[in-house]
Structure formats: C-alpha cells, structure tokens
Design a protein around this motif. Structure first.
Motif, PDB file in Angstrom:
ATOM      1  N   GLY A   1       0.821  -1.205   0.000  1.00  0.00           N
ATOM      2  CA  GLY A   1       0.000   0.000   0.000  1.00  0.00           C
ATOM      3  C   GLY A   1       0.850   1.248   0.000  1.00  0.00           C
ATOM      4  N   GLN A   2       0.191   2.376  -0.211  1.00  0.00           N
ATOM      5  CA  GLN A   2       0.893   3.655  -0.214  1.00  0.00           C
ATOM      6  C   GLN A   2      -0.075   4.753   0.194  1.00  0.00           C
ATOM      7  N   LEU A   3       0.465   5.763   0.859  1.00  0.00           N
ATOM      8  CA  LEU A   3      -0.324   6.927   1.249  1.00  0.00           C
ATOM      9  C   LEU A   3      -0.367   7.910   0.091  1.00  0.00           C
ATOM     10  N   GLY A   4      -1.578   8.347  -0.274  1.00  0.00           N
ATOM     11  CA  GLY A   4      -1.736   9.283  -1.375  1.00  0.00           C
ATOM     12  C   GLY A   4      -1.636  10.729  -0.931  1.00  0.00           C
ATOM     13  N   ARG A   5      -1.512  11.627  -1.904  1.00  0.00           N
ATOM     14  CA  ARG A   5      -1.470  13.056  -1.610  1.00  0.00           C
ATOM     15  C   ARG A   5      -2.790  13.544  -1.030  1.00  0.00           C
ATOM     16  N   ASP A   6      -3.864  12.780  -1.263  1.00  0.00           N
ATOM     17  CA  ASP A   6      -5.177  13.145  -0.738  1.00  0.00           C
ATOM     18  C   ASP A   6      -5.378  12.682   0.702  1.00  0.00           C
ATOM     19  N   GLY A   7      -4.343  12.084   1.297  1.00  0.00           N
ATOM     20  CA  GLY A   7      -4.442  11.629   2.674  1.00  0.00           C
ATOM     21  C   GLY A   7      -5.063  10.264   2.843  1.00  0.00           C
ATOM     22  N   LYS A   8      -5.410   9.606   1.743  1.00  0.00           N
ATOM     23  CA  LYS A   8      -6.002   8.269   1.801  1.00  0.00           C
ATOM     24  C   LYS A   8      -4.938   7.204   1.560  1.00  0.00           C
ATOM     25  N   VAL A   9      -5.177   6.023   2.108  1.00  0.00           N
ATOM     26  CA  VAL A   9      -4.294   4.884   1.885  1.00  0.00           C
ATOM     27  C   VAL A   9      -4.866   4.035   0.756  1.00  0.00           C
ATOM     28  N   TYR A  10      -4.011   3.689  -0.192  1.00  0.00           N
ATOM     29  CA  TYR A  10      -4.382   2.820  -1.312  1.00  0.00           C
ATOM     30  C   TYR A  10      -3.669   1.487  -1.106  1.00  0.00           C
ATOM     31  N   LEU A  11      -4.449   0.414  -1.010  1.00  0.00           N
ATOM     32  CA  LEU A  11      -3.913  -0.883  -0.618  1.00  0.00           C
ATOM     33  C   LEU A  11      -4.333  -1.966  -1.604  1.00  0.00           C
ATOM     34  N   CYS A  12      -3.345  -2.645  -2.203  1.00  0.00           N
ATOM     35  CA  CYS A  12      -3.638  -3.763  -3.103  1.00  0.00           C
ATOM     36  C   CYS A  12      -4.212  -4.939  -2.328  1.00  0.00           C
ATOM     37  N   CYS A  13      -5.266  -5.538  -2.868  1.00  0.00           N
ATOM     38  CA  CYS A  13      -5.796  -6.792  -2.335  1.00  0.00           C
ATOM     39  C   CYS A  13      -5.620  -7.820  -3.441  1.00  0.00           C
ATOM     40  N   GLU A  14      -4.583  -8.627  -3.308  1.00  0.00           N
ATOM     41  CA  GLU A  14      -4.067  -9.420  -4.420  1.00  0.00           C
ATOM     42  C   GLU A  14      -5.096 -10.371  -5.020  1.00  0.00           C
ATOM     43  N   ASN A  15      -5.665 -11.245  -4.205  1.00  0.00           N
ATOM     44  CA  ASN A  15      -6.588 -12.255  -4.733  1.00  0.00           C
ATOM     45  C   ASN A  15      -7.861 -11.650  -5.308  1.00  0.00           C
ATOM     46  N   SER A  16      -8.210 -10.463  -4.854  1.00  0.00           N
ATOM     47  CA  SER A  16      -9.453  -9.823  -5.290  1.00  0.00           C
ATOM     48  C   SER A  16      -9.263  -8.909  -6.489  1.00  0.00           C
TER      49      SER A  16
ATOM     50  N   VAL B   1      -7.449   8.070   9.250  1.00  0.00           N
ATOM     51  CA  VAL B   1      -7.875   8.724  10.490  1.00  0.00           C
ATOM     52  C   VAL B   1      -8.897   7.853  11.211  1.00  0.00           C
ATOM     53  N   SER B   2      -9.884   7.357  10.449  1.00  0.00           N
ATOM     54  CA  SER B   2     -10.936   6.529  11.046  1.00  0.00           C
ATOM     55  C   SER B   2     -10.674   5.035  10.893  1.00  0.00           C
ATOM     56  N   ASP B   3      -9.662   4.667  10.089  1.00  0.00           N
ATOM     57  CA  ASP B   3      -9.345   3.255   9.815  1.00  0.00           C
ATOM     58  C   ASP B   3     -10.544   2.518   9.215  1.00  0.00           C
ATOM     59  N   THR B   4     -11.190   3.168   8.259  1.00  0.00           N
ATOM     60  CA  THR B   4     -12.338   2.560   7.593  1.00  0.00           C
ATOM     61  C   THR B   4     -12.128   2.556   6.080  1.00  0.00           C
ATOM     62  N   VAL B   5     -12.709   1.550   5.425  1.00  0.00           N
ATOM     63  CA  VAL B   5     -12.645   1.459   3.967  1.00  0.00           C
ATOM     64  C   VAL B   5     -13.679   2.403   3.376  1.00  0.00           C
ATOM     65  N   GLU B   6     -13.223   3.301   2.495  1.00  0.00           N
ATOM     66  CA  GLU B   6     -14.126   4.273   1.884  1.00  0.00           C
ATOM     67  C   GLU B   6     -14.661   3.805   0.540  1.00  0.00           C
ATOM     68  N   LYS B   7     -13.823   3.111  -0.223  1.00  0.00           N
ATOM     69  CA  LYS B   7     -14.274   2.620  -1.525  1.00  0.00           C
ATOM     70  C   LYS B   7     -13.328   1.534  -2.008  1.00  0.00           C
ATOM     71  N   ILE B   8     -13.741   0.876  -3.078  1.00  0.00           N
ATOM     72  CA  ILE B   8     -12.955  -0.200  -3.682  1.00  0.00           C
ATOM     73  C   ILE B   8     -12.824   0.082  -5.172  1.00  0.00           C
ATOM     74  N   ILE B   9     -11.602  -0.004  -5.678  1.00  0.00           N
ATOM     75  CA  ILE B   9     -11.350   0.172  -7.107  1.00  0.00           C
ATOM     76  C   ILE B   9     -11.057  -1.204  -7.694  1.00  0.00           C
ATOM     77  N   LYS B  10     -11.948  -1.698  -8.530  1.00  0.00           N
ATOM     78  CA  LYS B  10     -11.755  -2.999  -9.172  1.00  0.00           C
ATOM     79  C   LYS B  10     -10.826  -2.841 -10.371  1.00  0.00           C
ATOM     80  N   LEU B  11      -9.990  -3.860 -10.583  1.00  0.00           N
ATOM     81  CA  LEU B  11      -8.980  -3.802 -11.634  1.00  0.00           C
ATOM     82  C   LEU B  11      -9.235  -4.859 -12.702  1.00  0.00           C
ATOM     83  N   PRO B  12      -8.853  -4.578 -13.952  1.00  0.00           N
ATOM     84  CA  PRO B  12      -9.052  -5.546 -15.043  1.00  0.00           C
ATOM     85  C   PRO B  12      -7.902  -6.546 -15.120  1.00  0.00           C
ATOM     86  N   SER B  13      -7.688  -7.284 -14.021  1.00  0.00           N
ATOM     87  CA  SER B  13      -6.579  -8.230 -13.965  1.00  0.00           C
ATOM     88  C   SER B  13      -6.985  -9.404 -13.088  1.00  0.00           C
TER      89      SER B  13
END
Length: 316
Positions: free
Chosen positions: A96-111, A120-132
């Motif tokens: 994962g990596q911290l973005g300039r927007d203050g959000k954490v972007y984290l790969c979920c490999e199997n998914s 700040v709240s340690d909550t998932v805000e959204k999910i970006i699905k990938l074509p892979s």
C-alpha cells in the motif's frame, strides 16, 4: 507506558510478529505477536503515529490457501496493536501507499482490487476494481494523480486516474512478460517495474505509459522482485529474489554497483539522511546494514526469525 518518537519497525513474517528495533543498534526493543497468519507488508503513517501491517494469509503468491482479509493497526507511540481493519470480502491485502489526498491505497491481491482507506478513522471508503487476475503491488505518481498496479502473471500495469472520485481505469500497459515489483521515481517522470522472468528492469514513462528503457541486471542470475526508491529519489535499489545480491542506481538509473547481502533478501529501507540502506534477509533472520558512501555491508545483526520488510519512523 513509555512513549517513543523515533524507531525502526520490522515485520517478521516467518515469526508471525512485528518487532520494534533500536534504530541505532538494531536490538529488539519490543515484540508484538497477536497476529493472524501472516503479517506480510508494512506502511508507515507518521502523521497518525501509526503503521498498517496487512495480514496476507498463510501462503505465498500463487499458493495462499487461507487468504487474509485484515490490516493490523500498530500504534507507534505506545507500541501496541490498536486493532484490525476488516477488508471483507476483499482478500490477501498486500502493498500500500499513502496518497497526496491523505487516503491509503492498498492492493488486495486475490481480489484484483485496491481498497481505499481513511487512515484517520481506519475505515474502507471505496474499492477500485482492476481488469486483472490479481494486484500484487502498487505505486503512486508524486502528484497523486495516478495510481499504477503491478499485475504479475498478467504482464501488465493498470493505470488509475485518481482525479475522478471513484478512480477511473485509463490504461492497461502490456509488458513483454510477467513482473513482480514496481516503484515510481519521486524525482523524474518514470516508474520502474522488475521483470519476473529475467534479471531485467522496465522503465516506463508515467505520461505516455510507454516503455522507454530496459535495464539488464548484470550482477544477478535470477530476476529481482522489490524495487524501491529513496524518499528523495536519489537512489534506487533492486533486490534479488531468492538471490543474495542487490543493485543500486542513481536517480538517472546509472548503475552504482552490486552488493552481496544475506539469504533470501526481501525488502529494504533507506535512512532519512540517505547514508544507510537496510536489507531484510528473510532466509537467515538477519539485516544487511549498508553504508551507501562506502557501498558495502558494515554490519549483519540478527533480527527475528525472518523479517520481510522494515522501515524507520519518526513521529512528533
């Protein structure tokens, strides 16, 4: 409980624990061991005085029969586990990596997805699905406008435009073969991906998404995996996979030399002053402490059973 503002955190994957090490002597100061199998990566969040440690599962890439779905939240000041973020139904959280927007972007490999987390709240805000078929590692452009995922056997890099609220897939860069690592230069408009089938690096232009260079790793017999830049972009390290060697480059990707390290090096970190590089040798439970001016290993302390990744930290 005593508070600390400076330290070194290491993920001992083989020991299924996280270690706080003295940043000068590398002695173990504290051990956290209440983890499901297995802690696998590390993301420092100094503004929140915490770190994220993904719980990948009990296997390895391609053979992970019981994939994890949590991220451990480590309190860096009090040196304890604050709790876990449940990513269900996403599986096998990885880099994962911290973005300039203050959000954490984290790969979920199997998914084959990227979880976007509010640190700040340690909550998932959204999910970006990938074509892979999977999503192994990711890197962000320094501007924070683009996210790139390394998709291993798919031999591709997916490009996500983060300027749009939901994250829009804008390209899928096809490569000549599978890849196993990725890192964007903090200083120049390119990213580096490591080939998984040869000792080779691909240099990809961040704007055009085209391969601009291929760099052979002459000192390696096997492919490398992790590629990592120093924070200022002045150095790049390519770490051998199942091979005790690393190669260092300057910011223009001129090779500076090869250095022999310990058994099964996995990842590393640069010190804040860029004088030292630490390599975690998972196969023999040691660290290789490298003086970057001398370009040599100056110490090989023992650290845990087999650490995979580590990072310095400094909190206010």
């Amino acid at each position: 409980m005593q508070s600390h503002n400076r330290g070194l955190l290491a993920v001992d994957k083989q020991g299924n624990r996280v270690l706080f090490l003295d940043p000068d002597t590398f002695a173990v100061q504290q051990e956290l061991n209440a983890f499901p199998p297995r802690p696998h990566e590390l993301l420092m969040l100094p503004e929140q005085a915490k770190a994220y440690v993904p719980i990948y599962g009990d296997g390895i890439h391609g053979d992970n029969p019981h994939p994890g779905h949590k991220v451990a939240v480590i309190d860096l000041r009090e040196r304890l586990i604050r709790g876990f973020i449940d990513l269900s139904p996403l599986q096998s959280p990885h880099s994962g990596q911290l973005g300039r927007d203050g959000k954490v972007y984290l790969c979920c490999e199997n998914s084959a997805a990227v979880a976007v987390i509010d640190p700040v709240s340690d909550t998932v805000e959204k999910i970006i699905k990938l074509p892979s078929h999977n999503a192994h590692r990711l890197t962000l452009s320094p501007s924070g406008r683009k996210l790139f995922t390394e998709n291993e056997e798919d031999a591709s890099i997916t490009v996500v435009d983060l300027c749009e609220a939901e994250g829009r897939i804008i390209d899928n860069i096809l490569l000549p073969g599978p890849i196993s690592g990725i890192a964007a230069s903090p200083k120049h408009p390119y990213l580096v991906a490591s080939a998984a089938d040869a000792p080779l690096l691909y240099v990809v232009d961040r704007q055009s998404h085209r391969i601009r260079q291929r760099i052979k790793l002459a000192g390696h017999q096997q492919p490398c995996q992790v590629v990592r830049f120093s924070a200022n972009g002045e150095r790049l390290v390519a770490i051998g996979d199942q091979e005790p060697v690393i190669t260092l480059f300057d910011d223009l990707l001129n090779p500076l030399g090869d250095i022999q390290v310990g058994n099964k090096p996995m990842d590393g970190c640069f010190s804040a002053d860029n004088r030292t590089l630490l390599i975690a040798n998972e196969g023999d439970g040691t660290l290789s402490v490298i003086d970057l001016q001398k370009m040599q290993v100056v110490a090989t302390p023992t650290a845990g059973t087999g650490c995979e990744v580590l990072s310095y930290f400094h909190i206010k």
